[in-house]
Design a protein around this motif. Sequence first.
Motif, PDB file in Angstrom:
ATOM      1  N   ILE A   1     -14.989  -1.570   4.195  1.00  0.00           N
ATOM      2  CA  ILE A   1     -13.904  -0.691   3.851  1.00  0.00           C
ATOM      3  C   ILE A   1     -13.106  -1.109   2.795  1.00  0.00           C
ATOM      4  O   ILE A   1     -12.204  -1.983   2.887  1.00  0.00           O
TER       5      ILE A   1
ATOM      6  N   LEU B   1      -1.752  -1.363   8.064  1.00  0.00           N
ATOM      7  CA  LEU B   1      -1.760  -2.230   7.009  1.00  0.00           C
ATOM      8  C   LEU B   1      -0.395  -2.143   6.184  1.00  0.00           C
ATOM      9  O   LEU B   1       0.179  -3.381   5.941  1.00  0.00           O
ATOM     10  N   SER B   2       0.439  -0.984   6.118  1.00  0.00           N
ATOM     11  CA  SER B   2       1.546  -1.092   5.595  1.00  0.00           C
ATOM     12  C   SER B   2       2.535  -1.639   6.487  1.00  0.00           C
ATOM     13  O   SER B   2       3.555  -2.163   5.802  1.00  0.00           O
TER      14      SER B   2
ATOM     15  N   ILE C   1     -10.082  -7.486   5.033  1.00  0.00           N
ATOM     16  CA  ILE C   1      -8.980  -8.227   4.250  1.00  0.00           C
ATOM     17  C   ILE C   1      -7.811  -8.142   4.812  1.00  0.00           C
ATOM     18  O   ILE C   1      -7.035  -6.909   5.101  1.00  0.00           O
TER      19      ILE C   1
ATOM     20  N   ALA D   1     -12.174  -1.841  12.484  1.00  0.00           N
ATOM     21  CA  ALA D   1     -12.000  -0.981  11.119  1.00  0.00           C
ATOM     22  C   ALA D   1     -13.049  -1.247  10.075  1.00  0.00           C
ATOM     23  O   ALA D   1     -13.192  -0.608   9.039  1.00  0.00           O
TER      24      ALA D   1
ATOM     25  N   LEU E   1      -5.201   3.656   9.214  1.00  0.00           N
ATOM     26  CA  LEU E   1      -5.624   2.224   8.838  1.00  0.00           C
ATOM     27  C   LEU E   1      -4.454   2.023   7.592  1.00  0.00           C
ATOM     28  O   LEU E   1      -3.790   0.682   7.694  1.00  0.00           O
ATOM     29  N   ASN E   2      -4.352   2.889   6.818  1.00  0.00           N
ATOM     30  CA  ASN E   2      -3.320   2.633   5.739  1.00  0.00           C
ATOM     31  C   ASN E   2      -1.758   2.356   6.372  1.00  0.00           C
ATOM     32  O   ASN E   2      -1.209   1.508   5.809  1.00  0.00           O
TER      33      ASN E   2
ATOM     34  N   GLU F   1     -11.374   1.005   0.904  1.00  0.00           N
ATOM     35  CA  GLU F   1     -10.448   2.246   0.644  1.00  0.00           C
ATOM     36  C   GLU F   1      -9.003   1.811   0.415  1.00  0.00           C
ATOM     37  O   GLU F   1      -8.349   2.183  -0.516  1.00  0.00           O
ATOM     38  N   PRO F   2      -8.359   0.991   1.270  1.00  0.00           N
ATOM     39  CA  PRO F   2      -6.944   0.701   1.217  1.00  0.00           C
ATOM     40  C   PRO F   2      -6.835  -0.128  -0.360  1.00  0.00           C
ATOM     41  O   PRO F   2      -5.686  -0.251  -0.471  1.00  0.00           O
TER      42      PRO F   2
ATOM     43  N   GLN G   1       2.526  -5.273   6.666  1.00  0.00           N
ATOM     44  CA  GLN G   1       3.059  -5.970   5.610  1.00  0.00           C
ATOM     45  C   GLN G   1       4.747  -5.530   5.310  1.00  0.00           C
ATOM     46  O   GLN G   1       5.390  -6.750   5.368  1.00  0.00           O
TER      47      GLN G   1
ATOM     48  N   LEU H   1       0.997  -1.324  -0.172  1.00  0.00           N
ATOM     49  CA  LEU H   1      -0.052  -0.075  -0.146  1.00  0.00           C
ATOM     50  C   LEU H   1       0.806   1.323   0.015  1.00  0.00           C
ATOM     51  O   LEU H   1       0.676   2.314  -0.646  1.00  0.00           O
TER      52      LEU H   1
ATOM     53  N   LEU I   1      -4.690  -7.665  -0.031  1.00  0.00           N
ATOM     54  CA  LEU I   1      -5.254  -6.452  -0.571  1.00  0.00           C
ATOM     55  C   LEU I   1      -5.005  -6.402  -2.033  1.00  0.00           C
ATOM     56  O   LEU I   1      -5.707  -6.161  -3.049  1.00  0.00           O
TER      57      LEU I   1
ATOM     58  N   MET J   1     -12.616  -3.420   7.708  1.00  0.00           N
ATOM     59  CA  MET J   1     -11.754  -3.935   6.878  1.00  0.00           C
ATOM     60  C   MET J   1     -11.476  -5.415   6.829  1.00  0.00           C
ATOM     61  O   MET J   1     -10.772  -5.641   7.651  1.00  0.00           O
TER      62      MET J   1
ATOM     63  N   LEU K   1      -8.553   6.945   8.452  1.00  0.00           N
ATOM     64  CA  LEU K   1      -8.208   6.055   7.271  1.00  0.00           C
ATOM     65  C   LEU K   1      -6.727   6.068   7.158  1.00  0.00           C
ATOM     66  O   LEU K   1      -6.190   5.067   6.684  1.00  0.00           O
TER      67      LEU K   1
ATOM     68  N   ILE L   1       3.202   7.055   2.721  1.00  0.00           N
ATOM     69  CA  ILE L   1       1.629   6.746   3.122  1.00  0.00           C
ATOM     70  C   ILE L   1       1.215   8.245   3.196  1.00  0.00           C
ATOM     71  O   ILE L   1       0.089   8.588   2.546  1.00  0.00           O
TER      72      ILE L   1
END
Lengths: 626, 89
Positions: free
Chosen positions: A67, B47-48, A241, A237, B43-44, A69-70, B51, A36, A246, A239, B40, B17
């Motif tokens: 969600i 998630l980043s 996955i 959240a 959240l990004n 969005e990501p 990973q 991402l 993703l 979301m 948001l 990000i």
Amino acid sequence: MNCSEHRIAIDSALEKGAWTDAGGLLGQYFWREASLAAALFTLEKSKRLPRSKSWTTCKLVFCRSFIVEPVIPLLRAAALTYKLDVEVLVGDFNTYAQDILNIQSRIYQFQPQIVVLAVQTRDVAPRLWYDFTQLSASEVEQQIANVLKNYGNWVSTFRARSQAYLIIHTLSTPAFPNAGILDYQMGCSQLEAIQRINDGLKKIVVGTKGVYLLDYAGLEARHGKLLWGDEQKWLTARMPIAATNLIHLAKEYLRYLLPLSGRRAKALVVDLDNILWGGIIGEDGINGIKIGAEYPGAAYLALQRVILDLYSRGVILAVCSKNNPGDAMEVFEKHPSMILRKHHFGAMRINWNDKAHNLREIAVDLNIGIDSLVFLDDNPAERERVRSETPDVFVIDLPDDPMHYAATVRDCPIFECLHLSEEDRQRGKYCAEQQLRRGLQEHAASLEGFYCSLEMVATISAATAATIPRIAQLTQKTNQFNLTTRRYTEQRIQEMANDPEWGVYSISVRDKYGDNGLVSVAITHTLGDFCEIDTFLLSCRVIGRTVETALLAFLAQTARKNGVRILRGAFIPTSKNAPAKDFYEKHHFVKVAEENNGIILELDLIKRRIEFPEWIKIEIKEQEIE
Amino acid sequence: MNQNELVTRVRRVVSEIFHLPVEMVTHQLSAEMVESWDSLGLLNLVLSLEQEFGMHFSPEETERLISVGAIIDLLESRFEAGGGLRGRS
């Protein structure tokens, strides 16, 4: 090159305005990890890249119950690799039904080309997901019927209001059914109930134009149901996955976006040594190369199977290899384990020339744009050379291990399609026949003699339910002989066909070598004594055979019968439609106006006639439109 | 992985990000200084990081991720629990 060196290289290429290099480096940077963070970085930097005419834009809407969005930056960054800019609008959280049902909703105002209905089983069928063990058999039936009724309602409402394509997620089943292993023993199990909804969805989709299913359950299964999701992210959240998955959802969306945006490869050009077989034919000889059911030949056989599948899907095959032609042809003709044979290929360049040069010639041979070619080669240096010399060719990056070649090509979304017409299925055969016709042209003394020798029969007809999908497909993907390059959906073609002011005509051509199928389309709009040719296109398969003159003569004849005085056409230039440039002038049309995006030409039907070519036998079928 | 490498990777992820130059991503940079570091954005970010470092954060850990310093502290404690970072400076 490590991450920070890579970023420095990107910045320096952007500073220098070396756009091809910058684009390539950005793509490599994104696909290193396909994370991402890398996606957001890539999108930000790629804003500076100029878009050439070969780029396309696609407006996409998500109606969703979770969600998403990501996933969006990943999808947008991945699409850049295919020269596709994706503009996205996301509907409000869990308002998917209102978004579709309310005609005032933002999703319709956005005028998307594609809408994704991304909902989960637990949101759209909560009782089947959460309370299954509490339901009686009849309640289960009732739930299935209700859910399908809702979907039916959403789809029909959507179709009535929008011409956009609709992609619907199928419903996935829980990793652990609520009743445990008992579920599988029951009359109507939880898994079966959800499967029945998916079966019902399939029926809805088959009966509605431009609506497709995305096998979400299958996608989850491909990556492992328990690994796919992230229950904690869902609960905190909304979301559902896992971070590392993703990109897989983004790539799945891309499989739909590319064909629906007209970004489908028409031909695959393959290298030979270490692609179709292991080893080098010029050195190892026909008995030394590796191809067959056993390792290591099995890896190459697996790749040949994938390539044959693409051929069956309408992708034209070609060879581009540095070899002595005699050595290579011996393998195609004599090696018992080869799946791919000479007759599968529409063009061959087996020589010692530069591959970029060969690719340009192959595009000319096949009569398609060079940006419709995909190149497959095991040698990274050749790939790099082709990338820099012919940046419009799509180059597949193969992993080092040949055992993974087959899966890599199967995973590549550039070959995806959502329809397979009889035309597509026969394309490989057409190409082989085309080679024979080329041979004849060289022998025929005059052009007229050549036309006559083809023994062409053309059938002209008004659009019917059977021909509308192919007509829409031709408007979507014909680039070269296309006067106005207007792209239409099946629904729009249907509407025009139903409208008495509009005429939608097509021409099918057969000759002594076989049936070329439906190859040319014209759409007219008549108002009083004016008839405007909105669309006129010809498949590259029959360019240079005067089929276009036959269709134009028919339009003039029909218009005259309807009391039309002036036949009006337009030529809107694009980067590819030069072959159509002089079409109207050649048929005595006179330029009357020049607008910023093209020229307008007219033919006075009282003074001028367009003759049907003598060498084409014309059959006119004025069918009723269904 | 040593501590320098960890800090470099965190700064790269945060800069990507939130579209910030890496030089601006200091230990002190925090959520209230960055407009897109909202729910948001968080959240990004999570998630980043998950990973990038191949780990999973609990909801409680996620709540603590309000500055670059906090991210580095959390990752260090997670790596320490799992055997520690090498070559601490």
